[in-house]
Enzyme design. Sequence first.
Site, PDB file in Angstrom:
ATOM      1  N   ALA A  65       0.866  -1.176   0.000  1.00 21.18           N
ATOM      2  CA  ALA A  65       0.000   0.000   0.000  1.00 21.18           C
ATOM      3  C   ALA A  65       0.900   1.223   0.000  1.00 21.18           C
ATOM      4  O   ALA A  65       2.063   1.141   0.419  1.00 21.18           O
ATOM      5  CB  ALA A  65      -0.876  -0.010   1.249  1.00 21.18           C
ATOM      6  N   GLY A 108       0.553  -4.992   0.589  1.00 24.19           N
ATOM      7  CA  GLY A 108      -0.638  -4.983  -0.272  1.00 24.19           C
ATOM      8  C   GLY A 108      -0.353  -5.557  -1.660  1.00 24.19           C
ATOM      9  O   GLY A 108      -1.262  -6.074  -2.316  1.00 24.19           O
ATOM     10  N   GLU A 111      -0.748  -9.122  -1.228  1.00 23.08           N
ATOM     11  CA  GLU A 111      -2.185  -9.375  -1.026  1.00 23.08           C
ATOM     12  C   GLU A 111      -2.951  -9.286  -2.352  1.00 23.08           C
ATOM     13  O   GLU A 111      -3.906 -10.033  -2.579  1.00 23.08           O
ATOM     14  CB  GLU A 111      -2.743  -8.395   0.012  1.00 23.08           C
ATOM     15  CG  GLU A 111      -2.194  -8.688   1.410  1.00 23.08           C
ATOM     16  CD  GLU A 111      -2.504  -7.603   2.431  1.00 23.08           C
ATOM     17  OE1 GLU A 111      -2.334  -6.409   2.126  1.00 23.08           O
ATOM     18  OE2 GLU A 111      -2.914  -7.950   3.554  1.00 23.08           O
ATOM     19  N   GLU A 131       4.529  -5.489   6.879  1.00 25.02           N
ATOM     20  CA  GLU A 131       3.780  -4.479   7.644  1.00 25.02           C
ATOM     21  C   GLU A 131       4.266  -4.367   9.092  1.00 25.02           C
ATOM     22  O   GLU A 131       4.241  -3.297   9.691  1.00 25.02           O
ATOM     23  CB  GLU A 131       2.276  -4.809   7.638  1.00 25.02           C
ATOM     24  CG  GLU A 131       1.588  -4.608   6.302  1.00 25.02           C
ATOM     25  CD  GLU A 131       1.631  -5.833   5.399  1.00 25.02           C
ATOM     26  OE1 GLU A 131       2.471  -6.734   5.640  1.00 25.02           O
ATOM     27  OE2 GLU A 131       0.834  -5.887   4.450  1.00 25.02           O
TER      28      GLU A 131
HETATM   29  N1  CO8 Z   1       4.613   3.323  -0.422  1.00 22.43           N
HETATM   30  C1  CO8 Z   1       5.036   4.508  -0.916  1.00 22.43           C
HETATM   31  N2  CO8 Z   1       6.250   4.677  -1.497  1.00 22.43           N
HETATM   32  C2  CO8 Z   1       7.040   3.603  -1.594  1.00 22.43           C
HETATM   33  C3  CO8 Z   1       6.662   2.337  -1.114  1.00 22.43           C
HETATM   34  C4  CO8 Z   1       5.380   2.221  -0.502  1.00 22.43           C
HETATM   35  N3  CO8 Z   1       4.906   1.056  -0.052  1.00 22.43           N
HETATM   36  N4  CO8 Z   1       7.663   1.455  -1.331  1.00 22.43           N
HETATM   37  C5  CO8 Z   1       8.633   2.154  -1.941  1.00 22.43           C
HETATM   38  N5  CO8 Z   1       8.271   3.427  -2.106  1.00 22.43           N
HETATM   39  C6  CO8 Z   1       9.041   4.517  -2.724  1.00 22.43           C
HETATM   40  C7  CO8 Z   1      10.197   4.956  -1.840  1.00 22.43           C
HETATM   41  O1  CO8 Z   1       9.740   5.859  -0.865  1.00 22.43           O
HETATM   42  C8  CO8 Z   1      11.129   5.568  -2.848  1.00 22.43           C
HETATM   43  O2  CO8 Z   1      10.657   6.862  -3.166  1.00 22.43           O
HETATM   44  P1  CO8 Z   1      11.714   8.094  -3.199  1.00 22.43           P
HETATM   45  O3  CO8 Z   1      12.668   7.746  -4.318  1.00 22.43           O
HETATM   46  O4  CO8 Z   1      10.850   9.291  -3.516  1.00 22.43           O
HETATM   47  O5  CO8 Z   1      12.381   8.140  -1.895  1.00 22.43           O
HETATM   48  C9  CO8 Z   1      10.927   4.714  -4.090  1.00 22.43           C
HETATM   49  O6  CO8 Z   1       9.676   4.051  -3.901  1.00 22.43           O
HETATM   50  C10 CO8 Z   1      12.006   3.659  -4.262  1.00 22.43           C
HETATM   51  O7  CO8 Z   1      12.099   2.926  -3.042  1.00 22.43           O
HETATM   52  P2  CO8 Z   1      13.484   2.730  -2.264  1.00 22.43           P
HETATM   53  O8  CO8 Z   1      14.416   3.867  -2.525  1.00 22.43           O
HETATM   54  O9  CO8 Z   1      13.149   2.438  -0.830  1.00 22.43           O
HETATM   55  O10 CO8 Z   1      14.034   1.432  -3.009  1.00 22.43           O
HETATM   56  P3  CO8 Z   1      14.969   0.293  -2.389  1.00 22.43           P
HETATM   57  O11 CO8 Z   1      15.343  -0.587  -3.535  1.00 22.43           O
HETATM   58  O12 CO8 Z   1      16.045   0.871  -1.556  1.00 22.43           O
HETATM   59  O13 CO8 Z   1      14.006  -0.526  -1.383  1.00 22.43           O
HETATM   60  C11 CO8 Z   1      11.966  -1.674  -0.767  1.00 22.43           C
HETATM   61  C12 CO8 Z   1      12.901  -1.219  -1.917  1.00 22.43           C
HETATM   62  C13 CO8 Z   1      12.696  -2.701   0.103  1.00 22.43           C
HETATM   63  C14 CO8 Z   1      10.734  -2.300  -1.406  1.00 22.43           C
HETATM   64  C15 CO8 Z   1      11.583  -0.458   0.099  1.00 22.43           C
HETATM   65  O14 CO8 Z   1      11.142   0.585  -0.770  1.00 22.43           O
HETATM   66  C16 CO8 Z   1      10.513  -0.720   1.082  1.00 22.43           C
HETATM   67  O15 CO8 Z   1      10.769  -1.288   2.125  1.00 22.43           O
HETATM   68  N6  CO8 Z   1       9.234  -0.315   0.788  1.00 22.43           N
HETATM   69  C17 CO8 Z   1       8.125  -0.473   1.688  1.00 22.43           C
HETATM   70  C18 CO8 Z   1       7.604  -1.889   1.681  1.00 22.43           C
HETATM   71  C19 CO8 Z   1       6.489  -2.027   2.694  1.00 22.43           C
HETATM   72  O16 CO8 Z   1       6.648  -1.828   3.869  1.00 22.43           O
HETATM   73  N7  CO8 Z   1       5.290  -2.421   2.206  1.00 22.43           N
HETATM   74  C20 CO8 Z   1       4.124  -2.597   3.033  1.00 22.43           C
HETATM   75  C21 CO8 Z   1       3.318  -1.339   3.031  1.00 22.43           C
HETATM   76  S1  CO8 Z   1       1.944  -1.410   4.164  1.00 22.43           S
HETATM   77  C22 CO8 Z   1       0.774  -2.343   3.349  1.00 22.43           C
HETATM   78  O17 CO8 Z   1       0.971  -2.785   2.247  1.00 22.43           O
HETATM   79  C23 CO8 Z   1      -0.516  -2.582   4.092  1.00 22.43           C
HETATM   80  C24 CO8 Z   1      -1.628  -2.988   3.158  1.00 22.43           C
HETATM   81  C25 CO8 Z   1      -2.935  -2.870   3.889  1.00 22.43           C
HETATM   82  C26 CO8 Z   1      -4.076  -2.498   2.922  1.00 22.43           C
HETATM   83  C27 CO8 Z   1      -5.349  -2.254   3.641  1.00 22.43           C
HETATM   84  C28 CO8 Z   1      -6.366  -1.597   2.706  1.00 22.43           C
HETATM   85  C29 CO8 Z   1      -7.709  -1.372   3.320  1.00 22.43           C
END
Ligand code: CO8
Length: 257
Positions: A65, A108, A111, A131
């Site tokens: 998400a 997400g 999911e 998460e």
């Molecule tokens: N949301 C928003 N932006 C994101 C997300 C995300 N989930 N993941 C990555 N990005 C962005 C980063 O902020 C970054 O942006 P910027 O260049 O502007 O700083 C860009 O994408 C590239 O990411 P990274 O620089 O972090 O890239 P890396 O290769 O270093 O790392 C990762 C990649 C490991 C995937 C890392 O980006 C990361 O950990 N992302 C978050 C993953 C995460 O925690 N996902 C779970 C989110 S919570 C969720 O999904 C709950 C769902 C519930 C739904 C309920 C609905 C009702």
Amino acid sequence: MPQILLSEGPNNGVRLLTLNRPEALNALNTALLEALSEQLDIAETDPETRALVITGSERAFAAGADINEMASRDVVGMLEDPRVQHWARIDRFVKPLIIAVNGFCLGGGCELAMRGDILIAGTNAQFGQPEINLGIMPGAGGTQRLVRAVGQSLAMQMVLTGEAISAQRALAAGLITEICQPELTIERAMAIATTIASKGPLAVQLARESVRRGADMDLAAGLRFERHAFTILAATEDRREGLNAFRNKRKPQFSGR
Ligand code: CO8
């Protein structure tokens, strides 16, 4: 502004949707889920579309998400979250859904992938529910679908540690059916979808429903559902065509009737 969801086809009965928010690793914000809902409406009502493939980029299927969007919602915001109806829309989709995953498939994103009927992945894919690292937990089916897909021990490990698993591990656990080179993932998913699209659509729809519903029923109820679905197909032209074609040693021409 670039389109956040690309749609191609249908070609040979298959429509391809590509998540396209590269700047956020295809994080699923409300706009992207809304666009996905709209495309599912189109695919469902289009008789030429017999199967759907959803993919992302080579770097990420979807990294979850959108965390920035989520951070702006308090408890009331979560209760009124418009994304819930879009997730429910995906659940209601009635046509075969093939998911082609490369790179990050997290939160997400995982999911969404688990809503697919068939998942295939590139060697670079990583599946996870991170998460817990954010002080939250999966909220779009992760705790429920993952345990059904890979069993309690691995699901628990993934949900409680937040650590992702490789494509190889996902294959061994039964989360996905095939691994390919990342550049071939979409091609392979399209080939599977094209094969399905060539079958009788009513038989495909009922067989799919029987498998999906059966997973949530006890065996006796599941067998009853299967029997009813099987019987209904006896009224279709496609059944007559399929049986006649076999007996006349020719390829069937299914009409969806
Ligand atoms: N949301 C928003 N932006 C994101 C997300 C995300 N989930 N993941 C990555 N990005 C962005 C980063 O902020 C970054 O942006 P910027 O260049 O502007 O700083 C860009 O994408 C590239 O990411 P990274 O620089 O972090 O890239 P890396 O290769 O270093 O790392 C990762 C990649 C490991 C995937 C890392 O980006 C990361 O950990 N992302 C978050 C993953 C995460 O925690 N996902 C779970 C989110 S919570 C969720 O999904 C709950 C769902 C519930 C739904 C309920 C609905 C009702």
